[in-house]
Motif scaffolding. Structure first.
Motif, PDB file in Angstrom:
ATOM      1  N   LEU A  29       0.831  -1.130   0.004  1.00  7.81           N
ATOM      2  CA  LEU A  29      -0.017   0.099   0.027  1.00  7.81           C
ATOM      3  C   LEU A  29       0.757   1.246   0.003  1.00  7.81           C
ATOM      4  O   LEU A  29       0.639   2.255  -0.536  1.00  7.81           O
ATOM      5  CB  LEU A  29      -1.033  -0.133   1.104  1.00  7.81           C
ATOM      6  N   TRP A  30       1.942   1.202   0.872  1.00  6.24           N
ATOM      7  CA  TRP A  30       2.856   2.349   0.732  1.00  6.24           C
ATOM      8  C   TRP A  30       3.592   2.721  -0.566  1.00  6.24           C
ATOM      9  O   TRP A  30       3.713   3.956  -0.929  1.00  6.24           O
ATOM     10  CB  TRP A  30       3.933   2.456   2.005  1.00  6.24           C
ATOM     11  N   LEU A  31       3.946   1.416  -1.341  1.00  8.22           N
ATOM     12  CA  LEU A  31       4.567   1.657  -2.361  1.00  8.22           C
ATOM     13  C   LEU A  31       3.636   2.396  -3.314  1.00  8.22           C
ATOM     14  O   LEU A  31       4.039   3.216  -4.190  1.00  8.22           O
ATOM     15  CB  LEU A  31       5.205   0.386  -2.873  1.00  8.22           C
ATOM     16  N   LEU A  87      11.864  -1.504  15.498  1.00 10.88           N
ATOM     17  CA  LEU A  87      11.793  -2.988  15.477  1.00 10.88           C
ATOM     18  C   LEU A  87      10.672  -3.330  14.612  1.00 10.88           C
ATOM     19  O   LEU A  87       9.551  -2.827  14.512  1.00 10.88           O
ATOM     20  CB  LEU A  87      11.342  -3.513  16.736  1.00 10.88           C
ATOM     21  N   GLY A  88      10.923  -4.283  13.535  1.00  8.44           N
ATOM     22  CA  GLY A  88       9.775  -4.523  12.776  1.00  8.44           C
ATOM     23  C   GLY A  88       9.810  -3.889  11.438  1.00  8.44           C
ATOM     24  O   GLY A  88       8.793  -4.196  10.477  1.00  8.44           O
ATOM     25  N   PHE A  89      10.516  -2.735  11.231  1.00 11.01           N
ATOM     26  CA  PHE A  89      10.050  -1.690  10.085  1.00 11.01           C
ATOM     27  C   PHE A  89      11.123  -2.256   8.934  1.00 11.01           C
ATOM     28  O   PHE A  89      12.156  -2.337   8.778  1.00 11.01           O
ATOM     29  CB  PHE A  89      10.835  -0.588  10.429  1.00 11.01           C
ATOM     30  N   LEU A 120       7.229   1.859  13.456  1.00 11.84           N
ATOM     31  CA  LEU A 120       6.387   0.842  12.858  1.00 11.84           C
ATOM     32  C   LEU A 120       4.971   1.252  13.048  1.00 11.84           C
ATOM     33  O   LEU A 120       4.073   0.959  12.111  1.00 11.84           O
ATOM     34  CB  LEU A 120       6.672  -0.522  13.118  1.00 11.84           C
ATOM     35  N   TYR A 121       4.567   1.846  14.144  1.00 12.44           N
ATOM     36  CA  TYR A 121       3.348   2.096  14.381  1.00 12.44           C
ATOM     37  C   TYR A 121       2.731   3.461  13.725  1.00 12.44           C
ATOM     38  O   TYR A 121       1.628   3.479  13.241  1.00 12.44           O
ATOM     39  CB  TYR A 121       2.997   2.819  15.939  1.00 12.44           C
ATOM     40  N   MET A 122       3.503   4.284  13.125  1.00 12.16           N
ATOM     41  CA  MET A 122       3.271   5.295  12.205  1.00 12.16           C
ATOM     42  C   MET A 122       3.131   4.776  10.954  1.00 12.16           C
ATOM     43  O   MET A 122       2.183   5.259  10.231  1.00 12.16           O
ATOM     44  CB  MET A 122       4.509   6.417  11.912  1.00 12.16           C
ATOM     45  N   LYS A 123       3.902   3.751  10.325  1.00 17.10           N
ATOM     46  CA  LYS A 123       3.824   3.256   9.071  1.00 17.10           C
ATOM     47  C   LYS A 123       2.471   2.333   9.214  1.00 17.10           C
ATOM     48  O   LYS A 123       2.087   2.097   7.823  1.00 17.10           O
ATOM     49  CB  LYS A 123       4.790   2.322   8.721  1.00 17.10           C
ATOM     50  N   SER A 124       2.026   1.660  10.262  1.00 24.14           N
ATOM     51  CA  SER A 124       1.022   0.702  10.018  1.00 24.14           C
ATOM     52  C   SER A 124      -0.342   1.415  10.737  1.00 24.14           C
ATOM     53  O   SER A 124      -1.244   1.720   9.921  1.00 24.14           O
ATOM     54  CB  SER A 124       1.371  -0.629  10.653  1.00 24.14           C
ATOM     55  N   ASN A 162      -1.028   4.049  12.377  1.00 26.38           N
ATOM     56  CA  ASN A 162      -1.392   5.454  12.021  1.00 26.38           C
ATOM     57  C   ASN A 162      -1.954   5.619  10.698  1.00 26.38           C
ATOM     58  O   ASN A 162      -2.655   6.464  10.514  1.00 26.38           O
ATOM     59  CB  ASN A 162      -0.416   6.297  12.402  1.00 26.38           C
ATOM     60  N   TYR A 163      -1.359   4.742   9.656  1.00 23.45           N
ATOM     61  CA  TYR A 163      -1.740   4.725   8.456  1.00 23.45           C
ATOM     62  C   TYR A 163      -3.293   4.242   8.294  1.00 23.45           C
ATOM     63  O   TYR A 163      -4.063   4.999   7.607  1.00 23.45           O
ATOM     64  CB  TYR A 163      -0.895   3.964   7.481  1.00 23.45           C
ATOM     65  N   LEU A 164      -3.620   3.273   8.953  1.00 23.69           N
ATOM     66  CA  LEU A 164      -5.061   2.730   8.885  1.00 23.69           C
ATOM     67  C   LEU A 164      -5.891   4.079   9.670  1.00 23.69           C
ATOM     68  O   LEU A 164      -7.120   4.176   9.306  1.00 23.69           O
ATOM     69  CB  LEU A 164      -4.958   1.417   9.711  1.00 23.69           C
ATOM     70  N   TRP A 165      -5.553   4.144  10.987  1.00 25.68           N
ATOM     71  CA  TRP A 165      -6.318   5.329  11.476  1.00 25.68           C
ATOM     72  C   TRP A 165      -6.654   6.472  10.970  1.00 25.68           C
ATOM     73  O   TRP A 165      -7.703   7.082  10.787  1.00 25.68           O
ATOM     74  CB  TRP A 165      -5.787   5.473  12.801  1.00 25.68           C
ATOM     75  N   THR A 166      -5.551   7.070  10.265  1.00 23.33           N
ATOM     76  CA  THR A 166      -5.630   8.401   9.553  1.00 23.33           C
ATOM     77  C   THR A 166      -6.608   8.133   8.207  1.00 23.33           C
ATOM     78  O   THR A 166      -7.400   9.085   7.705  1.00 23.33           O
ATOM     79  CB  THR A 166      -4.278   9.026   8.942  1.00 23.33           C
ATOM     80  N   SER A 167      -6.441   7.137   7.316  1.00 26.31           N
ATOM     81  CA  SER A 167      -7.270   6.682   6.605  1.00 26.31           C
ATOM     82  C   SER A 167      -8.848   6.631   6.752  1.00 26.31           C
ATOM     83  O   SER A 167      -9.702   7.344   5.861  1.00 26.31           O
ATOM     84  CB  SER A 167      -6.847   5.408   5.594  1.00 26.31           C
TER      85      SER A 167
END
Length: 565
Positions: free
Chosen positions: A70-72, A279-281, A328-332, A334-339
């Motif tokens: 999705l980010w790509l 971690l996990g990014f 990772l929270y920002m990328k995952s 927060n992306y879903l929450w802002t959408s």
């Protein structure tokens, strides 16, 4: 070593080469050994100074595969056809790697962080001994060394010591990578955990790209141990920035429902560390490419409450969404929450129940290492006109700044103010250990006062969070400090869950009751984190239950109100 090769068997388009992480590698079934090879090669290609024409690599197929895709699409406008790991690694070994070295994954699992460091500083690719019979290595590719033999009896302490003595000045920073220890095993898990899992390979491409010093020693933060002695030496004798940013995550010695040394500051006697939770990014090597760099100051949307005047008959509350220090929270999350929030605000942009002001924590380190994603969030805020930002704990790094030396504190104040200017901010969340708040309030926060022209604010959280901060009176919701009386410190007020089990986990009904029944004229914030089950939906439920005398404002507006009161 291999000489640079100008031609390529792969098709490199205008965007990144997208590699499928889950595919097998020349007959070797996909596993951590394959992931390590692919991620090291991705890091080599994503170096801004690589000799292969600046080609970029993006990997898909990790546990975050959907979001990576999705980010790509979000950032590049499309998702190119993927290339197999086989084809990509063949290319890497022929044209990019400066040799290879051997290691034994199963027998040397505890040393994987050191193996990653070796790849970072030598630009050689680590090949597990179990892969040798299946992998087709180019005849011209030089074997640099054999760690399977050299480190056959090495412990993490021994391997880390060797890497420190030989290579510390060839590295640019620090990362902690858990090779698979399980710390959730009672007392044993705290100090002598079993090695039952596998390394998280997501951050490898970035560690290699940036030539970071990766390590993991279970007792590295425990005083009186040889590991702690070595850790103290490492963070003292290097050419890195101060305070020292630490990528990854330190989950050693769990305590009080958290990890004792996760902020890193209290890990070493010099107190000169701060964490960048990463971690996990996956694909941080790609996102941090120089071409993505932000060079001009960002702008938040105009705040409708920019000229707000304090009214003693109104209760004011700001909703602060936490965890923005975690990349990772920002990328995952927060992306879903802002959408989802974007849809709500488009449906009714002026609704106090659907599109009330929200203030999101956002890491200033993200501006440096994933600027495209930061720009996405600022663009989102511009679209709603009701979303704003604040620095996460505790400003520039997740750290406990009152523990820093005087020199590092002054440097850190500069860093935070630089973040404010670049990101158009005036507030920050701030965490400290429960025993150091007096020093923070008396010595650290006042350092900002003479350096600013307009008031700034800090939303405080105690560590551990369930211990009350007794320096605030029962009815004291904020303090104003500094010689210019322009630094506002807001009393801790966390919302971590909704099951009613603790004071930090009230239901939306109970939280609404607290706010509605507070004395009119009260000024407070709610700091929401999701580690206990709270979510952005909890805030929507809360907003729907607030009475008419309660006004939701941004974090910036809350500072202005506090100064007026």
């Amino acid at each position: 070593m291999n000489a640079p090769v100008a031609n390529s068997d792969l098709t490199w388009g205008s965007g990144p080469l997208v590699v499928d992480l889950t595919s097998n590698l020349q007959g070797v079934t996909h596993g951590p050994e394959v992931s390590l090879v692919v991620q090291v090669c991705a890091g080599l290609y994503n170096r801004d100074d690589n000799h292969f024409g600046g080609q970029e690599v993006y990997t898909l197929g990790s546990t975050n595969n959907l979001l990576d895709g999705l980010w790509l699409a979000e950032l590049e406008g499309f998702v190119p056809e993927t290339t197999s790991a086989d084809a990509f690694v063949t290319e890497c070994l022929q044209n990019m790697a400066e040799g290879y070295f051997l290691y034994d994954y199963e027998e040397q699992k505890a040393l994987i962080p050191n193996v990653i460091t070796m790849a970072a500083v030598t630009s050689a690719v680590p090949i597990a001994t179990s892969m040798v019979g299946s992998l087709r290595l180019p005849p011209s590719l030089e074997q640099r060394f054999d760690l399977a033999r050299r480190w056959k009896f090495h412990t993490p302490l021994m391997a880390t010591s060797e890497m420190y003595n030989r290579y510390i000045n060839e590295t640019t920073g620090l990362a902690k990578v858990n090779p698979g220890y399980d710390h959730n095993q009672g007392v044993k898990g705290k100090f002598d955990p079993p090695l039952t899992g596998n390394s998280d390979m997501h951050l490898v491409d970035f560690i290699v790209k940036e030539r970071l010093f990766a390590l993991y020693m279970n007792l590295n933060c425990v005083p009186g141990t040889r590991q702690h002695d070595l850790m103290n030496e490492i963070v003292t004798n290097n050419q890195w920035a101060r305070p020292i940013p630490v990528y990854g995550y330190d989950d050693t010695v769990p305590l009080f429902g958290g990890n004792t040394f996760e902020a890193e500051t209290n890990c070493v006697s010099s107190h000169n560390l701060g964490q960048i939770a990463s971690l996990g990014f996956n694909n941080l090597g790609y996102f941090s490419r120089e071409r993505h760099k932000i060079t001009s100051p960002l702008s938040q949307p105009p705040d409708p409450d920019v000229d707000i005047q304090y009214d003693s008959s109104t209760t004011y509350v700001a909703f602060i969404i936490g965890d923005g220090d975690n990349l990772l929270y920002m990328k995952s999350r927060n992306y879903l929450w802002t959408s989802a929030r974007l849809v709500r605000c488009r449906n009714d942009p002026t609704s106090s129940k659907l599109c009330f002001p929200l203030t999101w924590t956002i890491s200033p380190q993200a501006v440096k290492v994933m600027p495209q994603i930061v720009l996405y969030f600022y663009n989102f805020a511009a679209q709603t006109g009701r979303d704003f930002f604040t620095l996460p704990p505790s400003g520039d790094l997740y750290s406990y700044p009152s523990m820093f030396s005087e020199a590092n504190q002054m440097s850190y104040v500069d860093d935070v103010l630089d973040d404010f200017q670049l990101m158009d901010l005036t507030t920050s969340v701030h965490w400290e250990w429960f025993f150091s708040w007096r020093q923070a309030i008396n010595d650290y926060f006042p350092k900002f006062s003479s350096r600013i022209s307009n008031p700034i604010g800090f939303f405080l959280t105690n560590v551990p969070f369930d211990i009350p901060l007794l320096l605030f009176g029962k009815d004291e919701d904020f303090k104003i400090v500094g010689e210019q009386s322009n630094v506002v410190l807001f009393k801790p007020n966390e919302w971590r869950g909704v099951n009613g089990a603790t004071r930090q986990a009230p239901s939306p009904d109970d939280m609404a009751r607290r706010i509605n029944e507070a004395e009119k004229g009260t000024i407070l914030h709610i700091y929401l984190t999701s580690d206990g089950g709270a979510s952005i939906d909890s805030l929507y439920s809360l907003a729907d239950r607030l009475e008419d005398h309660v006004k939701i404002v941004s974090g910036d507006a809350l500072v202005k109100l506090a100064v007026q009161k």
